[in-house]
Design an enzyme around this catalytic site. Structure first.
Site, short mmCIF file in Angstrom:
data_model
loop_
_atom_site.label_atom_id
_atom_site.label_comp_id
_atom_site.label_asym_id
_atom_site.label_seq_id
_atom_site.Cartn_x
_atom_site.Cartn_y
_atom_site.Cartn_z
N ARG A 116 0.89 -1.17 -0.03
CA ARG A 116 0.09 -0.01 -0.14
C ARG A 116 0.78 1.22 -0.13
O ARG A 116 0.48 2.16 -0.68
CB ARG A 116 -0.89 0.21 1.05
CG ARG A 116 -1.62 1.11 1.26
CD ARG A 116 -2.51 1.41 2.60
NE ARG A 116 -3.18 0.26 3.23
CZ ARG A 116 -4.05 -0.52 2.84
NH1 ARG A 116 -4.62 -0.24 1.54
NH2 ARG A 116 -4.50 -1.57 3.38
N TYR A 117 1.94 1.07 0.69
CA TYR A 117 2.73 2.50 0.91
C TYR A 117 4.16 2.33 -0.07
O TYR A 117 4.36 1.32 -0.59
CB TYR A 117 3.30 2.25 2.21
CG TYR A 117 2.19 2.72 3.23
CD1 TYR A 117 1.59 3.94 3.45
CD2 TYR A 117 1.97 1.59 4.02
CE1 TYR A 117 0.67 4.24 4.39
CE2 TYR A 117 0.73 1.84 5.03
CZ TYR A 117 0.01 3.10 5.13
OH TYR A 117 -0.94 3.20 5.97
N ARG A 120 7.44 0.09 1.46
CA ARG A 120 7.29 -1.11 2.38
C ARG A 120 6.26 -1.74 2.08
O ARG A 120 5.21 -1.34 1.74
CB ARG A 120 7.21 -0.57 3.85
CG ARG A 120 6.60 0.72 4.29
CD ARG A 120 6.38 1.49 5.49
NE ARG A 120 5.47 2.38 5.83
CZ ARG A 120 5.33 3.52 5.25
NH1 ARG A 120 5.82 3.95 4.08
NH2 ARG A 120 4.31 4.30 5.87
N CYS A 129 -2.40 -18.13 14.96
CA CYS A 129 -1.86 -17.40 16.10
C CYS A 129 -1.66 -18.22 17.48
O CYS A 129 -2.32 -19.40 17.31
CB CYS A 129 -2.76 -16.02 16.43
SG CYS A 129 -2.87 -14.74 15.17
N CYS A 133 -7.24 -12.95 19.23
CA CYS A 133 -8.03 -11.57 19.40
C CYS A 133 -9.50 -11.54 19.08
O CYS A 133 -9.65 -11.73 17.83
CB CYS A 133 -7.22 -10.39 19.12
SG CYS A 133 -5.68 -10.57 19.61
N CYS A 136 -10.13 -9.17 15.92
CA CYS A 136 -8.84 -9.27 14.88
C CYS A 136 -9.35 -8.76 13.59
O CYS A 136 -10.51 -8.99 12.96
CB CYS A 136 -8.51 -10.80 14.65
SG CYS A 136 -7.44 -11.04 13.30
N ARG A 138 -8.30 -9.25 10.70
CA ARG A 138 -8.00 -10.20 9.65
C ARG A 138 -8.74 -11.47 9.80
O ARG A 138 -8.23 -12.27 9.40
CB ARG A 138 -6.36 -10.30 9.62
CG ARG A 138 -5.84 -9.99 7.98
CD ARG A 138 -4.59 -9.88 7.89
NE ARG A 138 -4.15 -8.57 7.94
CZ ARG A 138 -3.03 -7.90 8.69
NH1 ARG A 138 -2.42 -8.70 9.51
NH2 ARG A 138 -2.67 -6.96 8.56
N ASP A 297 -10.96 -1.15 13.85
CA ASP A 297 -11.37 -1.16 12.64
C ASP A 297 -12.99 -1.71 12.47
O ASP A 297 -13.53 -2.21 13.39
CB ASP A 297 -10.60 -2.18 11.92
CG ASP A 297 -9.13 -2.00 11.64
OD1 ASP A 297 -9.09 -0.58 11.46
OD2 ASP A 297 -8.19 -2.62 11.80
N ASP A 334 -6.97 3.59 10.81
CA ASP A 334 -6.75 2.90 9.50
C ASP A 334 -8.01 3.00 8.52
O ASP A 334 -8.89 2.56 9.03
CB ASP A 334 -6.24 1.41 9.75
CG ASP A 334 -5.17 1.22 8.88
OD1 ASP A 334 -5.02 1.63 7.71
OD2 ASP A 334 -4.26 0.04 9.30
N LYS A 341 -3.06 4.30 7.36
CA LYS A 341 -3.30 4.95 8.68
C LYS A 341 -3.05 6.45 8.59
O LYS A 341 -2.40 7.13 8.05
CB LYS A 341 -1.83 4.51 9.61
CG LYS A 341 -1.86 3.04 9.68
CD LYS A 341 -0.52 2.69 10.28
CE LYS A 341 -0.61 1.07 10.35
NZ LYS A 341 -0.16 0.49 8.93
#
Ligand code: PLP
Length: 449
Positions: A116-117, A120, A129, A133, A136, A138, A297, A334, A341
């Site tokens: 996206r950037y 990076r 994981c 969480c 999450c 994702r 999010d 985000d 962000k």
């Protein structure tokens, strides 16, 4: 070993487990709790939690014995409990809800690589994981044992990186990279290191928090061979900070890995200035620099964790100036639809004229700063950095406007819409509209986790 200054806990049900097993990350992984029966061995569940755990369609549940031990068994509102034990609230849809709210799939040139950037990339290396969480971002892919990234995906990611020289920073995420088999993790990192233009490798991991025993000397020695390696961990509440975590961050920082922390602002968990102040101060004591505080999010299943954006501003107001500058994270939203962000903070600039700015500090003290009246403008012609480092074509954004590379940024269809024919009618067939995201809210999303 770090100084002993943080608590260490083990739920009574695990008191007979020998230390060698408790301190072995493989034992922790293979003894994770996920059923009503297992969890009720640690503390009684509420009706809402039981209902959610009995449903098969929710995002995966798994909690390491170490992490579940940090929950106060007598407090149904325990801030750690809320992060890992589902409730019926996860089934409640909300407006704006999406499965891929950051439009990561759209920004993936090859599976699992989000570019996206300009300089990076985010590289998703696993869907697994140590614990899951509930909020999450994702959850559309994470936790699904059948949706793993393949060796072929990995080769395609490497191919893309090799032929994309502007990428100088690769951020390993997932899932959690530190749950990968040790050999595979090293292979991945060493293959990235072979690519000359990749300057920095970053790891985003909650393993130090869920399973600090994974941070073995072997692991830190291995990572230390591939410097510069940076790591961001993910702590949301001071109750997650234990002696085990402090020992793990000590091992990591001694191996030369600078540590940051990314936390998510969560209703009922850490939406309090005092909790946040304790959190960031404890992190700094462990040599972890608070990096980002994320607005939650718009992800399906996490509606009950959302706070108004103003809560984040209020928290930064309560940190900046009140505690060490390096303990203050950047509060970011985000942007839904893939905007990336966006940092937000209270306003400190009250007004300005040609010769003076009016500023306020954290105490409300209002002051002025006199502008220089003999400023010699920076001369790009005389600056070797200006000559060689032009802004990224097409992604220079507002910097590009300032540099004069572009004169405006327009919504799609802007010029057609404003072209009138001789009768004064607008010529553009398309109405003026900002590009619509293909990632529209899907209210049926909860059923197909
Ligand atoms: C967060 C993020 C990064 C890293 O952003 P930094 O501000 O450099 O930490 C890179 N790529 C994607 C897609 C991200 O979401």
């Amino acid at each position: 070993m770090a100084k002993r200054e943080f608590p260490s806990k083990r739920a009574p049900i695990f008191s007979s487990i020998p230390d060698e097993k408790w301190n072995d990350w493989r034992w922790q992984l293979s003894h994770r709790l996920n059923s009503i029966e297992e969890i009720e061995g640690v503390f009684p569940l509420t009706e809402s939690e039981k209902l959610a755990l009995a449903g098969s369609h929710l995002f995966r549940v798994d909690i390491t014995p170490y992490f579940i031990s940090l929950i106060d068994p007598d407090d149904p509102n325990d801030p750690i409990r809320k992060q890992v034990i589902p409730t019926e609230d996860e089934m409640v849809p909300f407006s704006g809800m999406m499965s891929d709210s950051l439009a990561e799939e759209e920004h993936s040139p090859v599976p699992g690589l989000v570019h996206r950037y300009p300089d990076r990339v985010l590289m998703l290396v696993t869907t697994q994981c140590a614990s899951y969480c509930r909020y999450c971002t994702r959850s559309r892919i994470v936790g699904d044992p059948t949706a793993q990234f393949s060796r072929n995906d990995f080769e395609m990611q490497l191919d893309y990186l090799r032929k994309t020289p502007q990428v100088r920073d690769v951020l390993l995420s997932g899932g959690d990279p530190l749950t990968l088999a040790p050999k595979l993790l090293e292979e991945l990192i060493s293959r990235l290191r072979e690519i000359e233009h990749i300057e920095v490798i970053r790891i985003g991991s909650r393993v130090p928090v869920f399973m600090p025993m994974r941070i073995t000397n072997e692991l830190t020695e291995m990572l230390g061979k591939y410097h510069p390696i940076w790591m961001n961990i993910h702590v949301n509440h001071p109750n997650e900070i234990t002696q085990e975590l402090a020992d793990a961050t000590d091992r990591l920082t001694r191996a030369g890995i600078p540590l940051g922390n990314q936390s998510v602002l969560l209703a009922g968990v850490n939406d309090c200035v005092h909790v946040q102040r304790q959190l960031v101060q404890d992190l700094v004591r462990m040599r972890v620099r608070p990096y980002y505080l994320y607005q939650s999010d718009l992800v399906a299943g996490a509606g009950h964790f959302r706070t108004p954006v103003s809560k984040g501003i209020e928290i930064i107001e309560g940190l900046r100036g009140h505690t060490s500058g390096y303990a203050v994270p950047t509060f970011v939203v985000d942007a839904p639809g893939g905007g990336g962000k966006i940092p937000l903070m209270p306003n400190y600039l009250l007004s300005q004229s040609e010769h003076r700015v009016v500023l306020r500090n954290f105490e409300g003290f209002i002051t002025t700063y006199d502008e220089p009246n003999n400023y010699q403008s920076h001369d790009p012609q005389a600056c070797s950095f200006c000559k060689t480092k032009r802004s990224e074509i097409g992604q220079s954004g507002i910097t590009g406007l300032l540099e004069g590379a572009e004169t405006s940024i327009q919504p799609q269809g802007f010029s057609q819409t404003h072209t009138r024919n001789t009768e004064g009618q607008l010529a553009g067939a398309d109405p003026l509209e900002w590009r619509l995201s293909t990632n529209q809210p899907r209210h049926d999303e909860l059923v197909d986790h």
